[in-house]
Write a protein that holds these residues in place. Sequence first.
Motif, mmCIF file in Angstrom:
data_model
loop_
_atom_site.group_PDB
_atom_site.id
_atom_site.type_symbol
_atom_site.label_atom_id
_atom_site.label_comp_id
_atom_site.label_asym_id
_atom_site.label_seq_id
_atom_site.Cartn_x
_atom_site.Cartn_y
_atom_site.Cartn_z
ATOM 1 N N SER A 66 0.828 -1.216 0.000
ATOM 2 C CA SER A 66 0.000 0.000 0.000
ATOM 3 C C SER A 66 0.859 1.262 0.000
ATOM 4 O O SER A 66 0.479 2.276 -0.588
ATOM 5 C CB SER A 66 -0.904 0.022 1.240
ATOM 6 O OG SER A 66 -1.791 -1.065 1.250
ATOM 7 N N LEU A 85 2.760 7.194 -7.313
ATOM 8 C CA LEU A 85 1.419 7.770 -7.207
ATOM 9 C C LEU A 85 0.579 7.422 -8.435
ATOM 10 O O LEU A 85 -0.604 7.079 -8.310
ATOM 11 C CB LEU A 85 1.516 9.287 -7.048
ATOM 12 C CG LEU A 85 2.097 9.785 -5.726
ATOM 13 C CD1 LEU A 85 2.373 11.285 -5.798
ATOM 14 C CD2 LEU A 85 1.162 9.474 -4.557
ATOM 15 N N LYS A 89 -0.159 3.956 -5.522
ATOM 16 C CA LYS A 89 0.450 3.678 -4.225
ATOM 17 C C LYS A 89 0.600 4.965 -3.412
ATOM 18 O O LYS A 89 0.927 6.025 -3.956
ATOM 19 C CB LYS A 89 1.842 3.050 -4.400
ATOM 20 C CG LYS A 89 1.874 1.785 -5.239
ATOM 21 C CD LYS A 89 1.103 0.634 -4.602
ATOM 22 C CE LYS A 89 1.272 -0.651 -5.396
ATOM 23 N NZ LYS A 89 0.453 -1.768 -4.853
ATOM 24 N N HIS A 90 0.377 4.854 -2.108
ATOM 25 C CA HIS A 90 0.733 5.937 -1.206
ATOM 26 C C HIS A 90 2.261 6.011 -1.118
ATOM 27 O O HIS A 90 2.954 5.005 -1.308
ATOM 28 C CB HIS A 90 0.172 5.683 0.191
ATOM 29 C CG HIS A 90 -1.321 5.493 0.238
ATOM 30 N ND1 HIS A 90 -2.211 6.538 0.114
ATOM 31 C CD2 HIS A 90 -2.072 4.370 0.403
ATOM 32 C CE1 HIS A 90 -3.447 6.076 0.206
ATOM 33 N NE2 HIS A 90 -3.391 4.765 0.386
ATOM 34 N N ALA A 111 -1.248 13.392 -5.795
ATOM 35 C CA ALA A 111 -1.741 12.488 -4.755
ATOM 36 C C ALA A 111 -3.194 12.805 -4.415
ATOM 37 O O ALA A 111 -4.043 11.896 -4.327
ATOM 38 C CB ALA A 111 -0.859 12.591 -3.519
ATOM 39 N N LEU A 116 -4.897 9.656 -2.856
ATOM 40 C CA LEU A 116 -3.752 9.024 -2.199
ATOM 41 C C LEU A 116 -3.087 10.004 -1.241
ATOM 42 O O LEU A 116 -3.400 11.197 -1.224
ATOM 43 C CB LEU A 116 -2.738 8.556 -3.252
ATOM 44 C CG LEU A 116 -3.227 7.497 -4.233
ATOM 45 C CD1 LEU A 116 -2.241 7.360 -5.397
ATOM 46 C CD2 LEU A 116 -3.423 6.151 -3.536
#
Length: 388
Positions: A66, A85, A89-90, A111, A116
Amino acid sequence: MVCGAALVGCGYVADLYFPTFQNWREKIRLEGAYDNRPDRLGKYCTHYGLHAYTSLEEVLQDDKVSIVLNLTNPDQHYEISRRCLLAGKHVYSEKPLAMELDQSRELVELAASKGLHIASAPSTVLAPSAQAMWKALRHRTVGEPRLVYAELDDGMVHRIGYENWVTATGAKWPARDEFQTGCTLEHAGYALTWLVAMFGPVRRVVSASSCQITDKGSDTPPSYTTPDFSVACLYFDNGLCARLTNSIIAPHDHRFRVFCDDGILSVDEVWDVLEPVKESRVLTDTLSRGIKKLTGWQRTRRHTTQQPGPFNRASRGFPIDFALGPAEMADAISKGREPRLGGKFALHITEVSLAIQHPERFGADYTVTTDCPPMAPMDWGTEKSVAS
Protein backbone atom coordinates in the motif's frame (compact mmCIF):
# COMPACT_ATOMS: atom_id res chain seq x y z
CA MET A 1 -5.10 -3.30 10.10
CA VAL A 2 -1.45 -3.75 9.10
CA CYS A 3 -0.37 -1.92 5.93
CA GLY A 4 2.11 -3.54 3.57
CA ALA A 5 5.07 -1.42 2.48
CA ALA A 6 8.10 -1.70 0.23
CA LEU A 7 11.43 0.12 0.37
CA VAL A 8 12.79 1.64 -2.82
CA GLY A 9 16.44 2.53 -2.42
CA CYS A 10 18.69 0.26 -0.32
CA GLY A 11 21.46 2.73 0.46
CA TYR A 12 22.78 4.17 3.70
CA VAL A 13 19.50 5.50 5.11
CA ALA A 14 17.65 2.24 4.40
CA ASP A 15 19.85 0.56 7.01
CA LEU A 16 18.76 3.20 9.53
CA TYR A 17 15.09 2.55 8.83
CA PHE A 18 15.01 -1.22 9.11
CA PRO A 19 15.77 -1.75 12.85
CA THR A 20 12.97 0.61 13.85
CA PHE A 21 10.18 -1.19 11.98
CA GLN A 22 9.88 -3.72 14.79
CA ASN A 23 8.62 -0.82 16.95
CA TRP A 24 5.49 -0.74 14.78
CA ARG A 25 4.73 -4.30 13.74
CA GLU A 26 1.05 -3.81 14.55
CA LYS A 27 0.87 -0.92 12.05
CA ILE A 28 3.17 -1.62 9.10
CA ARG A 29 4.88 -4.63 7.51
CA LEU A 30 7.76 -4.62 5.03
CA GLU A 31 6.96 -6.82 2.04
CA GLY A 32 10.32 -6.32 0.35
CA ALA A 33 12.78 -3.88 -1.18
CA TYR A 34 14.09 -2.72 -4.53
CA ASP A 35 17.26 -0.96 -5.66
CA ASN A 36 18.50 -0.38 -9.20
CA ARG A 37 21.91 -1.66 -8.10
CA PRO A 38 21.69 -5.46 -7.88
CA ASP A 39 24.68 -5.66 -5.54
CA ARG A 40 23.11 -3.33 -2.98
CA LEU A 41 19.72 -4.99 -3.35
CA GLY A 42 21.20 -8.44 -2.77
CA LYS A 43 23.21 -7.44 0.30
CA TYR A 44 20.31 -5.58 1.87
CA CYS A 45 17.63 -8.21 1.33
CA THR A 46 19.91 -11.11 2.29
CA HIS A 47 20.97 -9.39 5.51
CA TYR A 48 17.41 -8.54 6.60
CA GLY A 49 15.62 -11.54 5.12
CA LEU A 50 13.46 -9.47 2.77
CA HIS A 51 12.00 -10.25 -0.63
CA ALA A 52 14.05 -8.64 -3.43
CA TYR A 53 11.89 -7.11 -6.13
CA THR A 54 13.46 -7.31 -9.57
CA SER A 55 12.11 -3.93 -10.74
CA LEU A 56 10.13 -0.91 -9.63
CA GLU A 57 7.31 -2.18 -11.81
CA GLU A 58 7.16 -5.38 -9.75
CA VAL A 59 6.84 -3.29 -6.59
CA LEU A 60 4.02 -1.25 -8.10
CA GLN A 61 2.17 -4.37 -9.27
CA ASP A 62 2.26 -6.01 -5.82
CA ASP A 63 -1.23 -5.78 -4.32
CA LYS A 64 0.21 -6.40 -0.85
CA VAL A 65 2.05 -3.04 -1.02
CA SER A 66 0.00 0.00 0.00
CA ILE A 67 2.90 2.35 0.83
CA VAL A 68 6.16 2.83 -1.04
CA LEU A 69 9.01 4.25 1.03
CA ASN A 70 11.04 6.39 -1.33
CA LEU A 71 14.58 6.24 0.09
CA THR A 72 16.38 7.07 -3.14
CA ASN A 73 18.79 9.99 -3.56
CA PRO A 74 17.05 13.40 -3.38
CA ASP A 75 17.42 14.11 -7.09
CA GLN A 76 15.39 10.94 -7.76
CA HIS A 77 12.58 11.67 -5.30
CA TYR A 78 10.31 13.44 -7.76
CA GLU A 79 10.38 10.83 -10.51
CA ILE A 80 10.11 7.79 -8.23
CA SER A 81 7.29 9.31 -6.14
CA ARG A 82 5.44 10.37 -9.27
CA ARG A 83 5.59 6.85 -10.73
CA CYS A 84 4.35 5.36 -7.47
CA LEU A 85 1.42 7.77 -7.21
CA LEU A 86 0.44 7.15 -10.84
CA ALA A 87 0.39 3.43 -10.04
CA GLY A 88 -2.00 4.01 -7.13
CA LYS A 89 0.45 3.68 -4.22
CA HIS A 90 0.73 5.94 -1.21
CA VAL A 91 4.23 7.40 -0.80
CA TYR A 92 6.38 8.16 2.21
CA SER A 93 9.45 10.02 0.97
CA GLU A 94 12.74 10.88 2.53
CA LYS A 95 13.33 14.63 2.62
CA PRO A 96 12.90 16.72 0.59
CA LEU A 97 9.75 15.89 -1.37
CA ALA A 98 11.61 17.10 -4.46
CA MET A 99 14.51 19.39 -5.30
CA GLU A 100 12.20 22.00 -6.86
CA LEU A 101 9.10 23.63 -5.38
CA ASP A 102 7.02 23.17 -8.56
CA GLN A 103 7.80 19.45 -8.58
CA SER A 104 6.87 19.15 -4.90
CA ARG A 105 3.59 20.95 -5.49
CA GLU A 106 2.85 18.69 -8.46
CA LEU A 107 3.35 15.56 -6.33
CA VAL A 108 0.98 16.79 -3.62
CA GLU A 109 -1.66 17.76 -6.17
CA LEU A 110 -1.29 14.42 -7.99
CA ALA A 111 -1.74 12.49 -4.75
CA ALA A 112 -4.85 14.48 -3.87
CA SER A 113 -6.34 14.00 -7.34
CA LYS A 114 -6.00 10.23 -7.01
CA GLY A 115 -7.23 9.99 -3.42
CA LEU A 116 -3.75 9.02 -2.20
CA HIS A 117 -1.38 10.31 0.45
CA ILE A 118 2.19 11.52 0.13
CA ALA A 119 4.18 12.31 3.26
CA SER A 120 7.77 13.23 3.97
CA ALA A 121 10.44 12.72 6.60
CA PRO A 122 11.60 13.69 9.15
CA SER A 123 9.16 12.22 11.66
CA THR A 124 10.89 13.21 14.91
CA VAL A 125 8.17 15.81 15.55
CA LEU A 126 5.83 12.87 16.26
CA ALA A 127 8.16 11.36 18.87
CA PRO A 128 7.97 11.76 22.67
CA SER A 129 10.62 14.52 22.97
CA ALA A 130 8.96 16.96 20.58
CA GLN A 131 5.52 16.09 21.87
CA ALA A 132 6.60 16.74 25.48
CA MET A 133 7.88 20.19 24.55
CA TRP A 134 4.73 20.92 22.58
CA LYS A 135 2.56 19.91 25.54
CA ALA A 136 4.54 22.21 27.85
CA LEU A 137 4.06 25.05 25.36
CA ARG A 138 0.33 24.45 25.11
CA HIS A 139 0.07 24.50 28.91
CA ARG A 140 2.25 27.64 29.06
CA THR A 141 4.40 26.11 31.82
CA VAL A 142 6.88 28.99 31.50
CA GLY A 143 4.60 31.59 29.97
CA GLU A 144 4.07 32.92 26.47
CA PRO A 145 6.68 31.85 23.86
CA ARG A 146 8.45 34.78 22.23
CA LEU A 147 11.59 33.54 20.47
CA VAL A 148 13.12 30.25 19.30
CA TYR A 149 16.76 29.41 18.61
CA ALA A 150 17.27 26.19 16.65
CA GLU A 151 20.71 24.92 15.66
CA LEU A 152 21.52 22.15 13.18
CA ASP A 153 25.30 22.30 12.99
CA ASP A 154 27.22 19.08 12.33
CA GLY A 155 30.86 20.05 12.45
CA MET A 156 33.30 19.85 9.54
CA VAL A 157 31.91 16.60 8.20
CA HIS A 158 34.57 16.38 5.52
CA ARG A 159 37.28 16.23 8.22
CA ILE A 160 35.78 13.85 10.80
CA GLY A 161 36.20 10.51 9.07
CA TYR A 162 32.96 10.01 7.15
CA GLU A 163 34.86 7.52 5.00
CA ASN A 164 34.47 5.10 7.91
CA TRP A 165 30.70 5.55 8.24
CA VAL A 166 29.53 2.17 6.96
CA THR A 167 26.24 0.41 7.74
CA ALA A 168 25.59 -3.20 8.69
CA THR A 169 25.14 -4.13 5.04
CA GLY A 170 28.24 -2.26 3.86
CA ALA A 171 26.63 0.94 2.56
CA LYS A 172 28.89 3.97 2.84
CA TRP A 173 27.67 7.44 3.76
CA PRO A 174 26.86 9.09 0.38
CA ALA A 175 29.20 12.05 0.79
CA ARG A 176 29.02 13.48 -2.72
CA ASP A 177 25.24 13.35 -2.79
CA GLU A 178 24.99 14.87 0.70
CA PHE A 179 27.32 17.73 -0.21
CA GLN A 180 25.47 18.35 -3.49
CA THR A 181 22.01 18.34 -1.88
CA GLY A 182 23.12 20.59 0.96
CA CYS A 183 22.90 20.48 4.73
CA THR A 184 19.87 22.78 4.80
CA LEU A 185 17.67 20.57 2.62
CA GLU A 186 18.97 17.51 4.47
CA HIS A 187 18.53 18.79 8.04
CA ALA A 188 16.40 21.94 8.36
CA GLY A 189 13.25 19.82 8.51
CA TYR A 190 14.22 18.47 11.93
CA ALA A 191 13.60 21.92 13.39
CA LEU A 192 11.02 23.18 10.90
CA THR A 193 8.60 20.33 11.59
CA TRP A 194 8.73 21.15 15.32
CA LEU A 195 8.22 24.85 14.66
CA VAL A 196 5.28 24.44 12.28
CA ALA A 197 3.55 21.84 14.46
CA MET A 198 3.90 24.02 17.56
CA PHE A 199 3.39 27.51 16.14
CA GLY A 200 1.65 27.12 12.79
CA PRO A 201 2.83 27.86 9.24
CA VAL A 202 5.85 30.04 8.52
CA ARG A 203 4.69 33.24 6.84
CA ARG A 204 7.99 34.98 6.08
CA VAL A 205 11.58 33.82 5.63
CA VAL A 206 14.54 36.21 5.87
CA SER A 207 17.62 34.19 5.04
CA ALA A 208 21.24 34.10 3.93
CA SER A 209 23.33 31.15 2.80
CA SER A 210 26.77 30.49 1.36
CA CYS A 211 29.33 27.85 0.51
CA GLN A 212 32.22 28.58 2.85
CA ILE A 213 34.43 25.57 2.05
CA THR A 214 34.47 24.79 -1.65
CA ASP A 215 36.96 21.92 -1.42
CA LYS A 216 35.73 19.07 0.77
CA GLY A 217 38.18 16.51 -0.51
CA SER A 218 37.86 13.77 -3.10
CA ASP A 219 34.06 13.57 -2.76
CA THR A 220 33.50 17.25 -3.58
CA PRO A 221 30.94 17.45 -6.42
CA PRO A 222 32.08 19.13 -9.65
CA SER A 223 31.60 22.92 -9.58
CA TYR A 224 30.47 22.65 -5.96
CA THR A 225 28.59 25.74 -4.77
CA THR A 226 25.81 24.25 -2.62
CA PRO A 227 25.55 26.21 0.65
CA ASP A 228 27.25 24.55 3.61
CA PHE A 229 25.90 27.30 5.88
CA SER A 230 22.52 29.00 6.16
CA VAL A 231 20.77 31.16 8.70
CA ALA A 232 17.16 32.30 8.64
CA CYS A 233 14.70 34.29 10.69
CA LEU A 234 11.23 32.77 10.44
CA TYR A 235 8.10 34.73 11.29
CA PHE A 236 4.76 33.30 12.43
CA ASP A 237 1.20 34.64 12.69
CA ASN A 238 1.31 34.93 16.48
CA GLY A 239 4.30 37.28 16.33
CA LEU A 240 6.86 34.66 17.35
CA CYS A 241 10.20 34.70 15.56
CA ALA A 242 12.61 31.78 15.21
CA ARG A 243 16.25 31.77 14.20
CA LEU A 244 17.34 28.58 12.43
CA THR A 245 20.98 27.85 11.63
CA ASN A 246 22.32 24.99 9.50
CA SER A 247 25.94 24.17 8.74
CA ILE A 248 28.52 21.48 8.19
CA ILE A 249 31.20 23.79 9.56
CA ALA A 250 30.37 24.81 13.15
CA PRO A 251 30.75 22.15 15.89
CA HIS A 252 27.88 19.72 16.43
CA ASP A 253 24.94 21.54 17.99
CA HIS A 254 21.34 20.32 17.67
CA ARG A 255 19.70 22.37 20.39
CA PHE A 256 16.14 23.65 20.21
CA ARG A 257 15.34 26.43 22.68
CA VAL A 258 12.07 28.28 23.19
CA PHE A 259 12.41 31.53 25.16
CA CYS A 260 9.19 32.36 26.98
CA ASP A 261 8.08 35.16 29.32
CA ASP A 262 8.89 33.20 32.46
CA GLY A 263 11.61 30.80 31.35
CA ILE A 264 13.11 28.53 28.72
CA LEU A 265 12.07 25.16 27.31
CA SER A 266 14.99 23.37 25.68
CA VAL A 267 16.10 20.11 24.11
CA ASP A 268 19.80 19.41 23.62
CA GLU A 269 19.42 16.99 20.69
CA VAL A 270 16.46 17.19 18.30
CA TRP A 271 17.49 13.91 16.67
CA ASP A 272 17.01 11.93 19.87
CA VAL A 273 13.35 10.93 20.07
CA LEU A 274 13.56 10.36 23.85
CA GLU A 275 15.66 13.41 24.77
CA PRO A 276 14.27 15.03 27.95
CA VAL A 277 12.82 18.52 27.73
CA LYS A 278 14.49 20.86 30.21
CA GLU A 279 12.59 23.72 31.80
CA SER A 280 14.36 26.75 33.26
CA ARG A 281 12.63 29.63 35.02
CA VAL A 282 13.52 33.28 35.42
CA LEU A 283 15.02 34.23 38.77
CA THR A 284 14.28 37.72 40.04
CA ASP A 285 15.54 37.96 43.61
CA THR A 286 16.10 41.16 45.58
CA LEU A 287 19.21 40.82 47.69
CA SER A 288 18.72 41.29 51.43
CA ARG A 289 20.49 44.62 51.45
CA GLY A 290 18.24 45.89 48.68
CA ILE A 291 21.28 47.17 46.80
CA LYS A 292 20.61 45.41 43.49
CA LYS A 293 18.44 42.90 41.75
CA LEU A 294 19.92 39.65 40.44
CA THR A 295 18.28 38.27 37.32
CA GLY A 296 19.23 34.86 35.99
CA TRP A 297 17.95 31.40 35.14
CA GLN A 298 17.30 28.40 37.35
CA ARG A 299 16.73 24.81 36.19
CA THR A 300 13.49 23.67 37.84
CA ARG A 301 12.30 20.46 36.14
CA ARG A 302 12.74 17.95 33.34
CA HIS A 303 9.81 16.74 31.23
CA THR A 304 10.41 13.01 30.78
CA THR A 305 9.84 11.43 27.39
CA GLN A 306 9.68 7.67 27.90
CA GLN A 307 7.98 5.71 25.14
CA PRO A 308 6.10 2.65 26.45
CA GLY A 309 7.11 -0.84 25.38
CA PRO A 310 10.22 -2.24 23.66
CA PHE A 311 11.79 0.46 21.54
CA ASN A 312 14.64 0.55 19.02
CA ARG A 313 16.41 3.58 17.68
CA ALA A 314 18.44 3.39 14.49
CA SER A 315 21.91 3.67 16.05
CA ARG A 316 23.96 5.66 18.55
CA GLY A 317 24.74 8.22 15.87
CA PHE A 318 21.12 8.42 14.73
CA PRO A 319 18.91 8.04 17.85
CA ILE A 320 15.81 8.31 15.66
CA ASP A 321 12.73 6.12 15.18
CA PHE A 322 12.77 6.31 11.38
CA ALA A 323 9.75 4.00 11.02
CA LEU A 324 7.52 6.25 13.13
CA GLY A 325 6.55 8.37 10.12
CA PRO A 326 5.58 5.44 7.88
CA ALA A 327 3.74 3.80 10.82
CA GLU A 328 1.74 6.97 11.52
CA MET A 329 0.93 7.14 7.82
CA ALA A 330 -0.23 3.50 7.84
CA ASP A 331 -2.43 4.26 10.85
CA ALA A 332 -3.94 7.23 9.01
CA ILE A 333 -4.68 5.16 5.91
CA SER A 334 -6.37 2.44 7.95
CA LYS A 335 -8.55 5.02 9.72
CA GLY A 336 -9.35 7.17 6.71
CA ARG A 337 -7.64 10.33 7.95
CA GLU A 338 -4.84 12.58 6.73
CA PRO A 339 -1.30 11.65 7.89
CA ARG A 340 0.20 14.24 10.19
CA LEU A 341 3.22 14.60 7.89
CA GLY A 342 1.19 14.39 4.71
CA GLY A 343 0.46 16.55 1.71
CA LYS A 344 0.18 20.20 2.65
CA PHE A 345 2.42 19.88 5.72
CA ALA A 346 5.21 18.21 3.74
CA LEU A 347 4.93 20.77 0.94
CA HIS A 348 5.12 23.66 3.40
CA ILE A 349 8.27 22.26 5.05
CA THR A 350 9.82 21.73 1.63
CA GLU A 351 9.08 25.30 0.48
CA VAL A 352 10.54 26.85 3.62
CA SER A 353 13.65 24.62 3.41
CA LEU A 354 14.22 25.58 -0.22
CA ALA A 355 13.72 29.28 0.56
CA ILE A 356 16.32 29.12 3.34
CA GLN A 357 18.90 27.31 1.22
CA HIS A 358 18.31 29.37 -1.92
CA PRO A 359 17.68 33.07 -1.16
CA GLU A 360 19.21 33.80 -4.57
CA ARG A 361 16.17 32.10 -6.14
CA PHE A 362 13.39 32.94 -3.69
CA GLY A 363 14.65 36.28 -2.40
CA ALA A 364 16.36 37.10 0.87
CA ASP A 365 13.02 38.31 2.27
CA TYR A 366 10.46 35.79 1.06
CA THR A 367 6.72 35.51 1.65
CA VAL A 368 5.80 31.82 1.87
CA THR A 369 3.09 30.72 -0.58
CA THR A 370 1.96 27.43 1.01
CA ASP A 371 -0.15 26.77 4.06
CA CYS A 372 -1.01 23.74 6.16
CA PRO A 373 -3.72 22.85 8.68
CA PRO A 374 -2.95 22.48 12.40
CA MET A 375 -1.39 19.17 13.40
CA ALA A 376 -3.11 17.03 16.05
CA PRO A 377 -0.80 16.22 18.99
CA MET A 378 0.28 12.65 19.66
CA ASP A 379 -0.71 11.10 22.97
CA TRP A 380 2.33 9.40 24.46
CA GLY A 381 1.08 9.77 28.02
CA THR A 382 -1.29 6.79 28.06
CA GLU A 383 -0.12 4.18 25.60
CA LYS A 384 2.18 3.50 22.65
CA SER A 385 -0.18 4.75 19.98
CA VAL A 386 -0.32 6.66 16.73
CA ALA A 387 -4.04 7.21 17.00
CA SER A 388 -5.42 10.65 16.25
